[in-house]
Design an enzyme around this catalytic site. Structure first.
Site, PDB file in Angstrom:
ATOM      1  N   ARG A 135      36.118  37.875  42.180  1.00 30.02           N
ATOM      2  CA  ARG A 135      36.697  38.109  40.856  1.00 30.02           C
ATOM      3  C   ARG A 135      37.065  36.757  40.262  1.00 30.02           C
ATOM      4  O   ARG A 135      37.015  35.728  40.940  1.00 30.02           O
ATOM      5  CB  ARG A 135      37.968  38.965  40.968  1.00 30.02           C
ATOM      6  N   GLY A 136      37.476  36.764  39.008  1.00 26.83           N
ATOM      7  CA  GLY A 136      37.956  35.539  38.410  1.00 26.83           C
ATOM      8  C   GLY A 136      39.302  35.139  38.995  1.00 26.83           C
ATOM      9  O   GLY A 136      40.008  35.960  39.584  1.00 26.83           O
TER      10      GLY A 136
ATOM     11  N   TYR B 219      43.538  31.764  44.400  1.00 26.54           N
ATOM     12  CA  TYR B 219      44.092  32.520  45.525  1.00 26.54           C
ATOM     13  C   TYR B 219      45.245  33.401  45.057  1.00 26.54           C
ATOM     14  O   TYR B 219      46.063  33.011  44.224  1.00 26.54           O
ATOM     15  CB  TYR B 219      44.619  31.569  46.602  1.00 26.54           C
TER      16      TYR B 219
ATOM     17  N   ILE C  33      46.537  38.891  37.400  1.00 27.40           N
ATOM     18  CA  ILE C  33      45.393  39.570  36.795  1.00 27.40           C
ATOM     19  C   ILE C  33      44.124  38.865  37.248  1.00 27.40           C
ATOM     20  O   ILE C  33      44.026  37.639  37.182  1.00 27.40           O
ATOM     21  CB  ILE C  33      45.488  39.549  35.258  1.00 27.40           C
ATOM     22  N   GLY C  34      43.187  39.634  37.742  1.00 30.13           N
ATOM     23  CA  GLY C  34      41.889  39.096  38.129  1.00 30.13           C
ATOM     24  C   GLY C  34      40.834  40.168  37.950  1.00 30.13           C
ATOM     25  O   GLY C  34      40.982  41.278  38.469  1.00 30.13           O
TER      26      GLY C  34
ATOM     27  N   ILE D  21      44.901  44.444  38.157  1.00 32.10           N
ATOM     28  CA  ILE D  21      46.227  43.845  38.094  1.00 32.10           C
ATOM     29  C   ILE D  21      46.991  44.106  39.384  1.00 32.10           C
ATOM     30  O   ILE D  21      46.691  45.046  40.126  1.00 32.10           O
ATOM     31  CB  ILE D  21      47.047  44.385  36.901  1.00 32.10           C
TER      32      ILE D  21
ATOM     33  N   CYS E 229      47.500  31.352  42.539  1.00 27.55           N
ATOM     34  CA  CYS E 229      46.718  31.126  41.323  1.00 27.55           C
ATOM     35  C   CYS E 229      46.609  29.643  40.980  1.00 27.55           C
ATOM     36  O   CYS E 229      46.403  29.278  39.819  1.00 27.55           O
ATOM     37  CB  CYS E 229      47.307  31.905  40.146  1.00 27.55           C
TER      38      CYS E 229
END
Length: 221
Positions: free
Chosen positions: A72-73, A76, A153-154, A166, A183
């Site tokens: 995913r976008g 970590y 959020i990813g 989320i 992140c």
């Protein structure tokens, strides 16, 4: 015309590989037109996931918990009991093919949900996720007010069907975040609803998420 509410699914603690498998199956079925949109509420056992922008040096203790490539976008992040994960399988073919608008809508959904508990969640233009200002903590070295991340959020999109989604901290073990730079952001902390002094349960949060979803998505997205 407003979009119908997606199907809702509630599960307990689900192993991460199994969740990935089930998401892949659902997205494939949605592409075939044999399944509806889905909001899947669940928890994971303690683990770290790496997104497509993850940097190796941000995994500080690689032997603490299993580490999974989420594809995913993002960078970590941590998942574990006491954290509400909602995987959002939505059809952007019908909702508008705008990934930036999707991320904004997910942030707005979290912010609206936190407001149900009188928590002011905020977005930051240079940081994905939802943040809470902490006037009770020492100021940063820059003199700015301390802020903690309460939701991550990813997302991933395949042929305009979304998955992943989320995560909102209700009462996870916040020390588990010590094994990563969440992140990729080292200057800020992580919090949860219980850490903020609110006796909120996962069920309470789920009710608020279901209540606020139509206000953000079926009306505006």
């Amino acid at each position: 015309m407003p979009h119908p509410l997606p199907e809702l699914r509630h599960s307990g603690v689900i192993a991460y590989p199994e969740a990935l498998h089930q998401m892949e199956e659902r997205v494939a079925a949605m592409h075939k037109g044999t399944a509806r949109e889905l909001l899947w509420f669940l928890e994971h056992p303690p683990l770290y996931t790496s997104g497509t922008s993850a940097k190796a040096q941000d995994l500080l203790t690689p032997n603490s918990f299993p580490v999974y490539d989420a594809k995913r976008g993002g960078e970590y992040t941590y998942h574990g009991p006491g954290q509400r994960v909602v995987y959002t399988m939505l059809d952007l073919n019908r909702r508008g093919k705008d990934i930036r608008a999707l991320v904004t809508a997910l942030e707005e959904w979290v912010i609206a949900t936190l407001a149900e508990f009188n928590v002011i969640g905020e977005r930051r233009p240079d940081r994905v996720g939802v943040w809470v200002v902490r006037p009770d903590k020492p100021r940063l070295a820059t003199g700015d007010m301390a802020e903690d991340k309460i939701a991550a959020i990813g997302i991933r999109v395949r042929r305009w069907i979304t998955f992943h989604g989320i995560s909102i901290n209700v009462e996870p073990d916040l020390t588990h975040y010590d094994g990563i730079v969440p992140c990729g952001i080292a200057d800020y902390g992580v919090t949860s609803l219980v850490d903020l002094g609110l006796p909120v349960t996962l069920a309470d949060l789920d009710s608020a998420l279901i209540k606020t979803f139509p206000k953000v998505f079926t009306d505006n997205f």
